[in-house]
Motif scaffolding. Structure first.
Motif, PDB file in Angstrom:
ATOM      1  N   HIS A 155      35.609  42.484  39.435  1.00  0.00           N
ATOM      2  CA  HIS A 155      36.059  42.443  40.826  1.00  0.00           C
ATOM      3  C   HIS A 155      36.576  41.061  41.198  1.00  0.00           C
ATOM      4  O   HIS A 155      37.599  40.926  41.891  1.00  0.00           O
ATOM      5  CB  HIS A 155      34.914  42.848  41.759  1.00  0.00           C
ATOM      6  CG  HIS A 155      35.294  42.836  43.211  1.00  0.00           C
ATOM      7  ND1 HIS A 155      35.139  41.727  44.015  1.00  0.00           N
ATOM      8  CD2 HIS A 155      35.845  43.795  43.997  1.00  0.00           C
ATOM      9  CE1 HIS A 155      35.558  42.002  45.231  1.00  0.00           C
ATOM     10  NE2 HIS A 155      35.990  43.256  45.258  1.00  0.00           N
ATOM     11  N   ALA A 156      35.877  40.028  40.736  1.00  0.00           N
ATOM     12  CA  ALA A 156      36.281  38.665  41.062  1.00  0.00           C
ATOM     13  C   ALA A 156      37.635  38.307  40.461  1.00  0.00           C
ATOM     14  O   ALA A 156      38.366  37.464  41.003  1.00  0.00           O
ATOM     15  CB  ALA A 156      35.224  37.667  40.574  1.00  0.00           C
ATOM     16  N   ALA A 157      37.985  38.959  39.346  1.00  0.00           N
ATOM     17  CA  ALA A 157      39.237  38.644  38.660  1.00  0.00           C
ATOM     18  C   ALA A 157      40.411  39.493  39.136  1.00  0.00           C
ATOM     19  O   ALA A 157      41.564  39.195  38.804  1.00  0.00           O
ATOM     20  CB  ALA A 157      39.060  38.820  37.151  1.00  0.00           C
ATOM     21  N   LEU A 158      40.134  40.546  39.915  1.00  0.00           N
ATOM     22  CA  LEU A 158      41.200  41.439  40.374  1.00  0.00           C
ATOM     23  C   LEU A 158      41.819  40.946  41.684  1.00  0.00           C
ATOM     24  O   LEU A 158      41.154  40.288  42.493  1.00  0.00           O
ATOM     25  CB  LEU A 158      40.650  42.850  40.584  1.00  0.00           C
ATOM     26  CG  LEU A 158      40.249  43.639  39.333  1.00  0.00           C
ATOM     27  CD1 LEU A 158      39.573  44.941  39.751  1.00  0.00           C
ATOM     28  CD2 LEU A 158      41.472  43.934  38.454  1.00  0.00           C
ATOM     29  N   PRO A 192      43.087  41.667  45.465  1.00  0.00           N
ATOM     30  CA  PRO A 192      42.634  42.608  46.500  1.00  0.00           C
ATOM     31  C   PRO A 192      43.496  43.863  46.523  1.00  0.00           C
ATOM     32  O   PRO A 192      44.721  43.791  46.385  1.00  0.00           O
ATOM     33  CB  PRO A 192      42.786  41.807  47.796  1.00  0.00           C
ATOM     34  CG  PRO A 192      42.699  40.375  47.363  1.00  0.00           C
ATOM     35  CD  PRO A 192      43.363  40.326  46.012  1.00  0.00           C
ATOM     36  N   GLY A 193      42.837  45.000  46.637  1.00  0.00           N
ATOM     37  CA  GLY A 193      43.559  46.258  46.651  1.00  0.00           C
ATOM     38  C   GLY A 193      42.632  47.418  46.395  1.00  0.00           C
ATOM     39  O   GLY A 193      41.405  47.245  46.287  1.00  0.00           O
ATOM     40  N   PRO A 194      43.173  48.622  46.272  1.00  0.00           N
ATOM     41  CA  PRO A 194      42.341  49.823  46.065  1.00  0.00           C
ATOM     42  C   PRO A 194      41.478  49.743  44.814  1.00  0.00           C
ATOM     43  O   PRO A 194      40.321  50.170  44.836  1.00  0.00           O
ATOM     44  CB  PRO A 194      43.376  50.950  45.956  1.00  0.00           C
ATOM     45  CG  PRO A 194      44.570  50.441  46.674  1.00  0.00           C
ATOM     46  CD  PRO A 194      44.595  48.972  46.427  1.00  0.00           C
ATOM     47  N   LEU A 195      42.031  49.211  43.721  1.00  0.00           N
ATOM     48  CA  LEU A 195      41.249  49.123  42.488  1.00  0.00           C
ATOM     49  C   LEU A 195      40.073  48.182  42.658  1.00  0.00           C
ATOM     50  O   LEU A 195      38.942  48.501  42.252  1.00  0.00           O
ATOM     51  CB  LEU A 195      42.136  48.654  41.331  1.00  0.00           C
ATOM     52  CG  LEU A 195      41.434  48.502  39.968  1.00  0.00           C
ATOM     53  CD1 LEU A 195      40.807  49.820  39.532  1.00  0.00           C
ATOM     54  CD2 LEU A 195      42.421  48.003  38.910  1.00  0.00           C
ATOM     55  N   ALA A 196      40.312  47.045  43.268  1.00  0.00           N
ATOM     56  CA  ALA A 196      39.224  46.092  43.512  1.00  0.00           C
ATOM     57  C   ALA A 196      38.164  46.698  44.428  1.00  0.00           C
ATOM     58  O   ALA A 196      36.955  46.502  44.217  1.00  0.00           O
ATOM     59  CB  ALA A 196      39.777  44.806  44.116  1.00  0.00           C
ATOM     60  N   ASP A 197      38.598  47.449  45.439  1.00  0.00           N
ATOM     61  CA  ASP A 197      37.647  48.087  46.351  1.00  0.00           C
ATOM     62  C   ASP A 197      36.793  49.122  45.614  1.00  0.00           C
ATOM     63  O   ASP A 197      35.580  49.223  45.852  1.00  0.00           O
ATOM     64  CB  ASP A 197      38.402  48.769  47.494  1.00  0.00           C
ATOM     65  CG  ASP A 197      39.094  47.771  48.404  1.00  0.00           C
ATOM     66  OD1 ASP A 197      38.708  46.580  48.390  1.00  0.00           O
ATOM     67  OD2 ASP A 197      40.043  48.174  49.112  1.00  0.00           O
ATOM     68  N   ALA A 198      37.423  49.877  44.711  1.00  0.00           N
ATOM     69  CA  ALA A 198      36.682  50.880  43.942  1.00  0.00           C
ATOM     70  C   ALA A 198      35.658  50.218  43.029  1.00  0.00           C
ATOM     71  O   ALA A 198      34.515  50.692  42.898  1.00  0.00           O
ATOM     72  CB  ALA A 198      37.657  51.731  43.128  1.00  0.00           C
TER      73      ALA A 198
END
Length: 304
Positions: free
Chosen positions: A200-203, A205-211
């Motif tokens: 998560h820290a490397a992604l 922001p967006g839907p994938l990070a939220d998932a």
């Protein structure tokens, strides 16, 4: 010599990481050094006695996932050193690629009923090792494979947990006499949490990070709700490396979650579990040293 011999390196490495998280360098550095020395020593001993291991037995194959996990833990501990990170990552990945086909083949041969009758906590080591590799991929900046391995780790955890639960439902003795290796049920989902936090820290922001964030919160909750039942059912047998690693991993996972979310109460939780893990590590270390002394005495190897 057992296939899961590398669990000691796993436990030592993760307690070192947790100590570093809380600024206890005086504890972290010696433990890291001990784990660093222990890994090649155990690799040599395993290679020397390779022919004595029954690789047709599923428990033997699963036990060797401790080697992959040990490489992953040490790689995480020395993630700031790219040579060490890539070297241990490659070594661990090679082990994983060798073991997974063997594991799948033996699972296929056993069938559903055979798997149910043999399922045990150590089987979660496949998930632990896979999550460890996901963390390494994140550190190396290879996000695609980090997500793939994290997903595989979660699937492996669900499959193994269902098999263990199926066996427990059919065997009352399995519910009453819970061995220390069942702590890996908690440790496997704790390291999945740690992997999720890193991803998560490397992604962006967006839907994938939220998932990923949602799944990570769920895995942390699953790890948390298991602690009390495991402590009640197996506290008398928990003094072994398979129980030390999950305690240290839970400390590392909650600390990482605190850094990522800002939930400050998790700092206290992480610190408490660090001290519990360290106490358990010291207790197991004393037991292991006594065993070695007894063995050397029985074989006439005690120094004059």
């Amino acid at each position: 010599m057992k296939p899961e011999m590398f669990a000691g390196v796993m436990a030592t490495g993760i307690v070192s990481i947790s100590a570093a998280d809380h600024g206890f360098g005086i504890i972290s550095v010696p433990l890291a050094a001990l784990a660093t020395v222990g890994l090649p020593v155990l690799m040599y001993l395993a290679a020397a006695r390779w022919r004595t291991f029954d690789l047709h037995d599923i428990d033997t194959v699963v036990g060797f996932f401790t080697y992959v996990a040990a490489c992953g833990v040490l790689a995480s501990r020395f993630a700031d050193h790219s040579v060490v990170l890539w070297g241990l990552g490659a070594t661990g990945l090679a082990g994983w690629l060798s073991l997974v086909p063997m594991l799948l083949k033996r699972m296929w041969r056993l069938g559903p009923i055979g798997l149910r009758d043999r399922a045990r906590g150590t089987w979660e080591l496949a998930s632990v090792a896979t999550s460890g590799l996901a963390i390494i991929f994140v550190a190396e900046g290879i996000m695609f494979w980090a997500l793939i391995f994290w997903g595989c780790a979660l699937v492996a955890y669900c499959v193994m947990t269902l098999l263990i639960a199926w066996r427990a439902l059919g065997e009352p003795t399995a519910r009453r006499n819970v061995p220390p290796d069942h702590w890996i049920l908690m440790g496997a989902v704790a390291i999945a949490t740690l992997a999720g936090v890193h991803i998560h820290a490397a992604l962006h922001p967006g839907p994938l990070a939220d998932a990923v964030r949602i799944v990570t919160v769920v895995t942390l909750a699953v790890a948390t709700v298991q602690i009390v039942p495991l402590a009640i059912t197996s506290w008398r047998q928990m003094l072994d490396w398979p129980a030390v690693f999950p305690l240290g991993m839970y400390s590392a996972a909650t600390f990482a979650m605190m850094l990522e979310t800002g939930w400050q109460p998790l700092t206290i939780v992480s610190l408490v579990f660090f001290w519990i893990a360290l106490a358990a590590w010291l207790a197991v270390a004393v037991i292991v040293i006594r065993r070695l002394i007894r063995l050397t005495s029985e074989h006439g190897l005690r120094p004059e």
